[in-house]
Enzyme design. Structure first.
Site, short mmCIF file in Angstrom:
data_model
loop_
_atom_site.label_atom_id
_atom_site.label_comp_id
_atom_site.label_asym_id
_atom_site.label_seq_id
_atom_site.Cartn_x
_atom_site.Cartn_y
_atom_site.Cartn_z
N ASN A 1 6.24 93.87 -5.67
CA ASN A 1 5.01 94.32 -5.03
C ASN A 1 3.80 93.50 -5.50
OD1 ASN A 1 2.92 95.72 -3.83
ND2 ASN A 1 3.83 97.72 -4.17
N ASP A 2 3.33 93.79 -6.68
CA ASP A 2 2.12 93.10 -7.16
C ASP A 2 2.27 91.57 -7.19
OD1 ASP A 2 0.90 95.53 -7.44
OD2 ASP A 2 1.44 95.75 -9.55
N VAL A 3 3.48 91.11 -7.50
CA VAL A 3 3.65 89.65 -7.66
C VAL A 3 3.63 88.90 -6.32
CG1 VAL A 3 4.94 89.87 -9.81
CG2 VAL A 3 6.17 89.79 -7.66
N ALA B 1 0.04 98.12 -10.30
CA ALA B 1 -1.41 97.96 -10.45
C ALA B 1 -2.16 99.00 -9.62
CB ALA B 1 -1.84 96.56 -10.04
#
Lengths: 452, 97
Positions: free
Chosen positions: A379-381, A419
């Protein structure tokens, strides 16, 4: 005899350093740990030969218990659970360093050597923090407690208070004769380890475990001074320094400063950003067709894939696609999985060839040529928000999945990443969402592809 | 120069060695290396053995015993975990062509 023992300790220190050196290159890594292992066994064996030793029976029993339990646990655990195993064994090392200090301090061993006493106390402090801190880290990663940051009012004040109290009692222990203050000092240090780790979320755990690893190393080195054992001094200090550097490298790879990891949650109050567009689901069959007729597919595995243990299914899917002549590559973000390098280990375990794993810098230019990029539990990456100033993710290097011609995101639900930031990629025009457990979705994709 | 100073120089050199040994390591080895260094500080078991070997009172024996159990677990568990991780780096790839 004493000289023989010291000679073996010397060789042990040398083998540890050489072993660590070998472990820092993929081709020699395996032999490195074997060298260090031989040294460890030799050092333990010759310690029985030291003059004036008692309680050999107890020693053997203690070694047997510790070795057998830890060995069996380490051999049985799943590869995905390795990070918490590192945490718990590291904590035990810290506890052992604390135990050494406890005996020496209670006995009043250092009546004429304040310097050594100070080192013993510092080692006890650091070792105890590492002990309880690592246990909390273990509990969080193992799912024994919530991996979310645990916060309460005035937390930082309370933590600082306990930390300062521990330091004060360290001073008292240093300046007075042995007594109940020693016990209080240990209790405060142990409590501080717990308090320090509670507010840290699961995503930051790798950095924290690495930090505690460095702590234990230092504690072992300090206790080595206290009992006059050069093997402990050298091995502990080498690990303390190497671990500290490793901690900074990891924090950098995750775009987090050590300070922000230790003092606060991740973008809790920050604006999470407005996102335009909508989430567009896709059927399994449609996804299979899309993959089957692509000429180039890039897989982006993330934390979710590791949790779902989907690495074997992913390899199967890659094999099927390659059988149809599709070019398949894997894009590995530096912090994909639970720790830097964790994803490489998992995929290697599943039998994915190394040549197909690509680092961020190498794969990013290839996304525009990819017909489909498949994001599995990441997700965040892959969040393009990282390019925008003001986002909590700003500055983090990302995999540029949004530049691929099409993207399929396999995801368990509609939740946000660690995050807590909405992912713009998921709402993009050419992104399709495929909901479900990664392992079963990938399995069904393989089946669907075989029927095409 | 007394022994304490000599020990401090050992400390200095060992710290520098640790730093140098790790300084240029690829990201994929971060986790195995952390695990490997975790194993190496399992040498604490030797220190705990020395303490238990000189323990006199039951309390000292108990704490020493506890220390040796923990230290041995650190060393044995640390080795097993590291070896399992590094095994992956040696195995011949079986997937794909």
């Amino acid at each position: 005899m004493e000289n023989f023992v010291q000679l073996v300790y010397f060789a042990t220190a040398l083998l540890f350093i050489l072993g660590l050196k070998r472990m820092s290159s993929p081709n020699t890594a395996r032999s490195g740990v074997v060298w260090a292992g031989v040294a460890m066994v030799a050092a333990t064996a010759v310690t029985f030969l030291l003059p004036d030793m008692r309680n050999q029976g107890l020693m053997l029993l203690a070694i047997a218990i510790g070795t057998v339990v830890a060995w069996i646990a380490a051999k049985r655990v799943q590869m995905t659970d390795m990070p918490q195993m590192v945490a718990i064994y590291n904590g035990m090392g810290g506890g052992a360093a604390g135990a050494i200090a406890a005996v020496e301090l209670l006995r009043g061993e250092f009546s004429e050597a304040q310097g050594l006493k100070l080192l013993a106390i510092l080692g006890a402090l650091i070792g105890s923090v590492s002990f309880t801190g690592s246990l909390i880290a273990f509990a969080k990663l193992q799912g024994l407690m919530s991996s979310r940051p645990i916060q309460f009012p005035s937390q930082q004040v309370v933590n600082a208070g306990v930390g300062i109290a521990a330091l004060l009692f360290a001073l008292v222990v240093l300046l007075t004769e042995p007594g109940p203050t020693v016990l209080l000092f240990f209790l405060l240090a142990l409590a501080f380890g717990v308090l320090m780790t509670l507010p840290i979320g699961g995503g930051d755990m790798p950095v924290v475990i690495s930090l505690y690893n460095a702590f234990t190393g230092l504690a072992v080195g300090f206790e080595g001074f206290a009992i006059g054992n050069a093997a402990l001094i050298v091995a502990g200090t080498v690990v303390g320094a190497a671990g500290t550097l490793l901690t900074f490298l990891m924090a950098k790879a995750m775009n987090r400063s050590l300070w922000s990891v230790l003092v606060g949650g991740f973008g809790v109050e920050q604006d999470s950003g407005e996102v335009k567009g909508s989430l567009k689901p896709i059927d399994l069959e449609d996804a299979a067709v899309m993959l089957a007729y692509a000429s180039k597919v890039i897989f982006v595995p993330g934390y979710g894939m590791a949790v779902a243990q989907a690495q074997h299914k992913l390899r199967e899917l890659a094999d099927v696609l390659e059988g149809r002549g599709v070019e398949v590559k894997f894009a590995i973000h530096p912090v994909a999985g639970r720790m830097p390098g964790h994803m490489n280990v998992l995929l290697a375990e599943a039998g994915v060839a190394y040549e197909k794993l690509f680092d961020l810098e190498d794969i990013n230019p290839e996304f525009p040529q990819a017909d489909v990029a498949v994001v599995i539990g990441a997700n965040d990456v892959v969040n393009p928000a990282a390019r925008r100033k003001g986002s909590p993710l700003y500055g983090m290097p990302i995999l540029e999945v949004d530049k691929a011609r099409n993207a399929i995101v396999i995801k368990r639900g509609q939740g946000r990443g660690f995050a807590g930031v909405e992912n713009e990629l998921f709402y993009a025009e050419n992104t399709r969402m495929l909901y479900g457990d990664a392992q079963s979705v990938l399995g069904q994709l393989v089946q669907a592809l075989k029927k095409l | 120069m007394d022994a304490t100073w000599a020990a401090l120089y050992i400390f200095l050199l060992a710290a520098f060695t640790g730093y140098e040994v790790i300084s240029r390591v690829p990201v994929i080895l971060h986790t195995p290396l952390m695990s490997g260094s975790n194993f190496i500080h399992g040498i604490v078991v030797v220190g705990a053995m020395v303490v238990l070997g000189h323990a006199e009172t039951p309390l000292e024996q108990a704490i020493g015993f506890f220390g040796v159990v923990l230290g041995a677990a650190n060393a044995a568990g640390g080795y097993a975990v590291t070896e399992r991780m590094l095994e992956m780096f040696e195995r011949k790839p079986k997937g794909g062509q």
